[in-house]
Design an enzyme around this catalytic site. Sequence first.
Site, mmCIF file in Angstrom:
data_model
loop_
_atom_site.group_PDB
_atom_site.id
_atom_site.type_symbol
_atom_site.label_atom_id
_atom_site.label_comp_id
_atom_site.label_asym_id
_atom_site.label_seq_id
_atom_site.Cartn_x
_atom_site.Cartn_y
_atom_site.Cartn_z
ATOM 1 N N ALA A 15 27.788 29.197 38.955
ATOM 2 C CA ALA A 15 26.567 29.748 38.342
ATOM 3 C C ALA A 15 25.551 28.685 37.935
ATOM 4 C CB ALA A 15 26.948 30.609 37.138
ATOM 5 N N ARG A 17 23.423 27.179 39.970
ATOM 6 C CA ARG A 17 22.185 27.307 40.749
ATOM 7 C C ARG A 17 22.309 28.509 41.696
ATOM 8 N NH1 ARG A 17 22.882 22.653 45.510
ATOM 9 N NH2 ARG A 17 24.067 24.033 46.873
ATOM 10 N N VAL A 67 36.730 25.617 40.946
ATOM 11 C CA VAL A 67 37.552 26.797 41.255
ATOM 12 C C VAL A 67 38.672 26.489 42.251
ATOM 13 C CG1 VAL A 67 35.694 28.432 40.730
ATOM 14 C CG2 VAL A 67 36.019 27.668 43.099
ATOM 15 N N TYR A 158 33.563 28.802 57.794
ATOM 16 C CA TYR A 158 32.955 29.652 56.758
ATOM 17 C C TYR A 158 33.319 31.120 56.984
ATOM 18 C CZ TYR A 158 29.227 31.686 53.868
ATOM 19 O OH TYR A 158 28.521 32.410 52.930
ATOM 20 N N LYS A 162 35.503 33.676 54.607
ATOM 21 C CA LYS A 162 34.904 34.870 53.993
ATOM 22 C C LYS A 162 35.624 36.150 54.452
ATOM 23 C CE LYS A 162 31.779 32.951 51.395
ATOM 24 N NZ LYS A 162 31.775 33.127 49.933
HETATM 25 P P1 NAI Z 1 24.545 27.569 46.412
HETATM 26 O O1 NAI Z 1 25.089 26.440 47.210
HETATM 27 O O2 NAI Z 1 23.080 27.585 46.102
HETATM 28 O O3 NAI Z 1 25.354 27.689 45.029
HETATM 29 C C1 NAI Z 1 26.754 27.610 45.001
HETATM 30 C C2 NAI Z 1 27.212 27.197 43.608
HETATM 31 O O4 NAI Z 1 28.645 27.131 43.639
HETATM 32 C C3 NAI Z 1 26.695 25.807 43.203
HETATM 33 O O5 NAI Z 1 26.215 25.845 41.866
HETATM 34 C C4 NAI Z 1 27.927 24.913 43.333
HETATM 35 O O6 NAI Z 1 27.935 23.822 42.417
HETATM 36 C C5 NAI Z 1 29.047 25.917 43.018
HETATM 37 N N1 NAI Z 1 30.330 25.483 43.559
HETATM 38 C C6 NAI Z 1 30.604 25.015 44.802
HETATM 39 N N2 NAI Z 1 31.892 24.658 44.899
HETATM 40 C C7 NAI Z 1 32.458 24.909 43.681
HETATM 41 C C8 NAI Z 1 33.754 24.737 43.151
HETATM 42 N N3 NAI Z 1 34.754 24.201 43.885
HETATM 43 N N4 NAI Z 1 33.978 25.102 41.867
HETATM 44 C C9 NAI Z 1 32.974 25.601 41.111
HETATM 45 N N5 NAI Z 1 31.721 25.781 41.545
HETATM 46 C C10 NAI Z 1 31.463 25.434 42.828
HETATM 47 O O7 NAI Z 1 24.984 28.894 47.193
HETATM 48 P P2 NAI Z 1 24.367 30.381 47.204
HETATM 49 O O8 NAI Z 1 23.515 30.507 48.404
HETATM 50 O O9 NAI Z 1 23.805 30.709 45.862
HETATM 51 O O10 NAI Z 1 25.677 31.256 47.495
HETATM 52 C C11 NAI Z 1 26.474 31.834 46.466
HETATM 53 C C12 NAI Z 1 27.601 32.628 47.109
HETATM 54 O O11 NAI Z 1 27.074 33.644 47.948
HETATM 55 C C13 NAI Z 1 28.530 31.777 47.985
HETATM 56 O O12 NAI Z 1 29.860 32.225 47.865
HETATM 57 C C14 NAI Z 1 28.020 32.045 49.386
HETATM 58 O O13 NAI Z 1 28.993 31.842 50.379
HETATM 59 C C15 NAI Z 1 27.630 33.517 49.257
HETATM 60 N N6 NAI Z 1 26.653 33.905 50.263
HETATM 61 C C16 NAI Z 1 25.375 33.407 50.251
HETATM 62 C C17 NAI Z 1 24.461 33.784 51.226
HETATM 63 C C18 NAI Z 1 23.047 33.302 51.245
HETATM 64 O O14 NAI Z 1 22.297 33.736 52.133
HETATM 65 N N7 NAI Z 1 22.614 32.449 50.313
HETATM 66 C C19 NAI Z 1 24.849 34.706 52.314
HETATM 67 C C20 NAI Z 1 26.220 35.152 52.236
HETATM 68 C C21 NAI Z 1 27.075 34.767 51.249
#
Ligand code: NAI
Length: 264
Positions: A15, A17, A67, A158, A162
């Site tokens: 959470a 970003r 996580v 990926y 998922k």
């Molecule tokens: P993002 O990369 O902007 O944010 C991901 C957040 O997860 C970051 O704050 C990061 O520090 C945190 N994170 C990563 N690894 C971690 C770990 N091991 N432990 C704790 N925190 C961790 O990604 P976004 O785009 O906001 O995506 C959020 C979720 O939605 C992800 O699961 C992504 O796969 C899913 N998603 C996003 C899509 C998109 O179009 N943006 C499409 C489909 C799924």
Amino acid sequence: MLIDYTGRVVVVTGAARGIGRVIAERFRAEGADVVALDLAFDEADESAAGTVAAGSGPGITMIPCDVSDPASVASAVARIDERFGRIDVLVNNAGINVDGLVADLDPARFARALEVNVGGVFAVSQAVAPVMKRAGTGRIINAASFAAIVPSIGSAAYAASKAAVVQFTRVLAGELGPWGITVNAYAPGMIPTAMNGFAELPEDAQSRLLDTLTIRRWGSPDDIADLLCFLASDFAGYITGTLVDVSGGKLATQIPSRAYESER
Ligand code: NAI
């Protein structure tokens, strides 16, 4: 009945970003006490947020947590339980994008995608479930992806991770049903964030991607927050073990752009 999260404790992973941040802010705006977990937070964030949350209104408590590390997860969940004594909603949003053709993909990067994207959902759900079982209620909501429905070239790591989240969700829903806990997954389509850089692509590349959509616009984090506020609410008590597609109807038909061409 209105959706009201006053007095509820909502935990959102990843959470710091992107979509997760907006989800956390939305639940807070809806009255919940929110706990944001992310490996990007540090101890200073936690104590600063703790001060904010100590006021009379709901707050966001930021706790550092990886996580993919069960010890880090166990410590974070113990701190939440100690501070709030309950967890009503868990949103497993944290995830990473690992891309690359199978021919070139480093096995360590493939393993890391599984470790974070499905291992993280497993570890946090396993740690939070006893807190929810104690209360006899709860909502667990897991970020899958449209890649779990129709994957892209270069998304083997990926998409596999998922798709695993979707099956994990179904099994956990079955196992937690007797405690009144629902478990669902959602599949966002294309939401420009730092993870994918869609908004920075050349205009013609953006246009080609948008042509796959029935609702021809990029998704926004608010589209996801809207769905989650419903799925986490009392209105959704009979919905469990599902995957909800929030992709603007991506590939709902073979060539959705035809409808826009004939409209013009
Ligand atoms: P993002 O990369 O902007 O944010 C991901 C957040 O997860 C970051 O704050 C990061 O520090 C945190 N994170 C990563 N690894 C971690 C770990 N091991 N432990 C704790 N925190 C961790 O990604 P976004 O785009 O906001 O995506 C959020 C979720 O939605 C992800 O699961 C992504 O796969 C899913 N998603 C996003 C899509 C998109 O179009 N943006 C499409 C489909 C799924």
